[in-house]
Design a protein around this motif. Structure first.
Motif, PDB file in Angstrom:
ATOM      1  N   ASN A  47       0.840  -1.201   0.000  1.00 29.64           N
ATOM      2  CA  ASN A  47       0.000   0.000   0.000  1.00 29.64           C
ATOM      3  C   ASN A  47       0.877   1.254   0.000  1.00 29.64           C
ATOM      4  O   ASN A  47       2.092   1.176   0.074  1.00 29.64           O
ATOM      5  CB  ASN A  47      -0.996  -0.010   1.168  1.00 29.64           C
ATOM      6  CG  ASN A  47      -0.322   0.117   2.516  1.00 29.64           C
ATOM      7  OD1 ASN A  47       0.819   0.534   2.632  1.00 29.64           O
ATOM      8  ND2 ASN A  47      -1.040  -0.251   3.562  1.00 29.64           N
ATOM      9  N   ALA A  48       0.251   2.427  -0.048  1.00 28.43           N
ATOM     10  CA  ALA A  48       0.991   3.689  -0.168  1.00 28.43           C
ATOM     11  C   ALA A  48       0.925   4.542   1.089  1.00 28.43           C
ATOM     12  O   ALA A  48       1.196   5.730   1.045  1.00 28.43           O
ATOM     13  CB  ALA A  48       0.462   4.477  -1.356  1.00 28.43           C
ATOM     14  N   ASP A  49       0.582   3.950   2.236  1.00 28.15           N
ATOM     15  CA  ASP A  49       0.497   4.716   3.482  1.00 28.15           C
ATOM     16  C   ASP A  49       1.885   5.048   4.013  1.00 28.15           C
ATOM     17  O   ASP A  49       2.895   4.561   3.511  1.00 28.15           O
ATOM     18  CB  ASP A  49      -0.271   3.910   4.538  1.00 28.15           C
ATOM     19  CG  ASP A  49      -1.711   3.651   4.116  1.00 28.15           C
ATOM     20  OD1 ASP A  49      -2.240   4.434   3.307  1.00 28.15           O
ATOM     21  OD2 ASP A  49      -2.285   2.659   4.600  1.00 28.15           O
ATOM     22  N   VAL A  50       1.936   5.862   5.075  1.00 29.39           N
ATOM     23  CA  VAL A  50       3.215   6.177   5.714  1.00 29.39           C
ATOM     24  C   VAL A  50       3.832   4.903   6.281  1.00 29.39           C
ATOM     25  O   VAL A  50       5.013   4.643   6.125  1.00 29.39           O
ATOM     26  CB  VAL A  50       3.033   7.242   6.824  1.00 29.39           C
ATOM     27  CG1 VAL A  50       4.327   7.429   7.593  1.00 29.39           C
ATOM     28  CG2 VAL A  50       2.577   8.557   6.210  1.00 29.39           C
ATOM     29  N   LEU A  51       3.010   4.080   6.938  1.00 28.14           N
ATOM     30  CA  LEU A  51       3.445   2.754   7.366  1.00 28.14           C
ATOM     31  C   LEU A  51       2.908   1.783   6.315  1.00 28.14           C
ATOM     32  O   LEU A  51       1.744   1.420   6.314  1.00 28.14           O
ATOM     33  CB  LEU A  51       2.911   2.403   8.756  1.00 28.14           C
ATOM     34  CG  LEU A  51       3.359   1.050   9.299  1.00 28.14           C
ATOM     35  CD1 LEU A  51       4.884   0.989   9.424  1.00 28.14           C
ATOM     36  CD2 LEU A  51       2.712   0.774  10.641  1.00 28.14           C
ATOM     37  N   GLN A  52       3.772   1.415   5.386  1.00 24.11           N
ATOM     38  CA  GLN A  52       3.351   0.572   4.272  1.00 24.11           C
ATOM     39  C   GLN A  52       3.278  -0.885   4.700  1.00 24.11           C
ATOM     40  O   GLN A  52       4.102  -1.348   5.483  1.00 24.11           O
ATOM     41  CB  GLN A  52       4.323   0.713   3.111  1.00 24.11           C
ATOM     42  CG  GLN A  52       4.290   2.085   2.486  1.00 24.11           C
ATOM     43  CD  GLN A  52       5.254   2.172   1.353  1.00 24.11           C
ATOM     44  OE1 GLN A  52       6.415   2.471   1.562  1.00 24.11           O
ATOM     45  NE2 GLN A  52       4.775   1.901   0.151  1.00 24.11           N
ATOM     46  N   ARG A  53       2.287  -1.610   4.162  1.00 17.50           N
ATOM     47  CA  ARG A  53       2.098  -3.010   4.501  1.00 17.50           C
ATOM     48  C   ARG A  53       1.954  -3.824   3.231  1.00 17.50           C
ATOM     49  O   ARG A  53       1.293  -3.413   2.286  1.00 17.50           O
ATOM     50  CB  ARG A  53       0.847  -3.191   5.353  1.00 17.50           C
ATOM     51  CG  ARG A  53       0.580  -4.620   5.736  1.00 17.50           C
ATOM     52  CD  ARG A  53      -0.791  -4.792   6.395  1.00 17.50           C
ATOM     53  NE  ARG A  53      -1.087  -6.183   6.644  1.00 17.50           N
ATOM     54  CZ  ARG A  53      -1.584  -7.034   5.750  1.00 17.50           C
ATOM     55  NH1 ARG A  53      -1.853  -6.635   4.535  1.00 17.50           N
ATOM     56  NH2 ARG A  53      -1.811  -8.284   6.064  1.00 17.50           N
ATOM     57  N   CYS A  54       2.595  -4.985   3.238  1.00 17.10           N
ATOM     58  CA  CYS A  54       2.359  -5.960   2.176  1.00 17.10           C
ATOM     59  C   CYS A  54       2.519  -7.354   2.752  1.00 17.10           C
ATOM     60  O   CYS A  54       3.143  -7.539   3.800  1.00 17.10           O
ATOM     61  CB  CYS A  54       3.274  -5.748   0.970  1.00 17.10           C
ATOM     62  SG  CYS A  54       4.962  -6.268   1.164  1.00 17.10           S
ATOM     63  N   VAL A  55       1.921  -8.301   2.087  1.00 17.69           N
ATOM     64  CA  VAL A  55       2.052  -9.703   2.485  1.00 17.69           C
ATOM     65  C   VAL A  55       3.151 -10.323   1.641  1.00 17.69           C
ATOM     66  O   VAL A  55       3.132 -10.221   0.412  1.00 17.69           O
ATOM     67  CB  VAL A  55       0.727 -10.467   2.298  1.00 17.69           C
ATOM     68  CG1 VAL A  55       0.923 -11.960   2.509  1.00 17.69           C
ATOM     69  CG2 VAL A  55      -0.325  -9.929   3.252  1.00 17.69           C
ATOM     70  N   VAL A  56       4.111 -10.948   2.311  1.00 12.45           N
ATOM     71  CA  VAL A  56       5.172 -11.679   1.623  1.00 12.45           C
ATOM     72  C   VAL A  56       4.899 -13.164   1.813  1.00 12.45           C
ATOM     73  O   VAL A  56       4.700 -13.623   2.937  1.00 12.45           O
ATOM     74  CB  VAL A  56       6.565 -11.297   2.165  1.00 12.45           C
ATOM     75  CG1 VAL A  56       7.636 -12.191   1.567  1.00 12.45           C
ATOM     76  CG2 VAL A  56       6.861  -9.829   1.871  1.00 12.45           C
ATOM     77  N   ASN A  57       4.851 -13.882   0.698  1.00 14.75           N
ATOM     78  CA  ASN A  57       4.663 -15.327   0.726  1.00 14.75           C
ATOM     79  C   ASN A  57       6.014 -16.015   0.711  1.00 14.75           C
ATOM     80  O   ASN A  57       6.852 -15.724  -0.156  1.00 14.75           O
ATOM     81  CB  ASN A  57       3.872 -15.794  -0.500  1.00 14.75           C
ATOM     82  CG  ASN A  57       2.441 -15.346  -0.460  1.00 14.75           C
ATOM     83  OD1 ASN A  57       1.710 -15.685   0.455  1.00 14.75           O
ATOM     84  ND2 ASN A  57       2.045 -14.564  -1.448  1.00 14.75           N
ATOM     85  N   VAL A  58       6.220 -16.907   1.662  1.00 14.32           N
ATOM     86  CA  VAL A  58       7.413 -17.745   1.695  1.00 14.32           C
ATOM     87  C   VAL A  58       6.916 -19.155   1.400  1.00 14.32           C
ATOM     88  O   VAL A  58       6.231 -19.760   2.229  1.00 14.32           O
ATOM     89  CB  VAL A  58       8.128 -17.670   3.058  1.00 14.32           C
ATOM     90  CG1 VAL A  58       9.344 -18.575   3.070  1.00 14.32           C
ATOM     91  CG2 VAL A  58       8.519 -16.225   3.385  1.00 14.32           C
ATOM     92  N   ASN A  59       7.220 -19.650   0.221  1.00 11.94           N
ATOM     93  CA  ASN A  59       6.747 -20.957  -0.219  1.00 11.94           C
ATOM     94  C   ASN A  59       7.879 -21.973  -0.110  1.00 11.94           C
ATOM     95  O   ASN A  59       8.846 -21.922  -0.873  1.00 11.94           O
ATOM     96  CB  ASN A  59       6.217 -20.893  -1.646  1.00 11.94           C
ATOM     97  CG  ASN A  59       5.011 -19.983  -1.746  1.00 11.94           C
ATOM     98  OD1 ASN A  59       4.102 -20.049  -0.922  1.00 11.94           O
ATOM     99  ND2 ASN A  59       4.990 -19.126  -2.751  1.00 11.94           N
TER     100      ASN A  59
END
Length: 124
Positions: A47-59
């Motif tokens: 996302n583009a917020d100040v505290l950015q969040r994304c989901v990282v997949n570890v397969n």
């Protein structure tokens, strides 16, 4: 602004430095890879917020014992290693939290994999 590359690079650096974890790749495995165990890291959008969040997949991929039969002992061991490594990891300005885990079958490779979802928060 951070991108998914920074999140993937952060997770990759931690996995690559961990004892007992090998064959780690970003986004996809090499086409000609002939390993019984390997890890591929990818992510969902950031996302583009100040505290950015994304989901990282570890397969975490593990070869089947026989076709269609997962090696649950190896899958459990590698899953535990990865989850323990990232459990509430806080390293300013990056924070990692365990979000979930499930198993999938990959019949073309004669493997199963453990999909570990990590919530990565990046301070902009």
């Amino acid at each position: 602004m951070k991108t998914t590359v920074e999140a993937i690079d952060f997770v990759y650096s931690k996995l690559s430095a961990a004892s007992g974890i090998t064959n780690v790749y970003k986004l996809t495995k090499p086409s000609n890879l002939k390993k019984d165990e390997f890890i591929v890291i990818n992510s969902l959008p950031v996302n583009a917020d100040v505290l950015q969040r994304c989901v990282v997949n570890v397969n975490c991929h593990v070869a089947d014992i026989t076709e269609g039969t997962p090696d649950l002992i190896k899958l459990k061991n590698i899953t535990s290693q990865v989850v323990d490594l990232f459990e509430a990891l806080k390293e300013n300005p990056t924070f990692v939290y365990f979000e979930g885990q499930e198993f999938f079958r990959e019949p073309e490779l004669k493997m199963h994999y453990s999909n570990i979802r990590l919530s990565v928060k990046l301070l902009n």
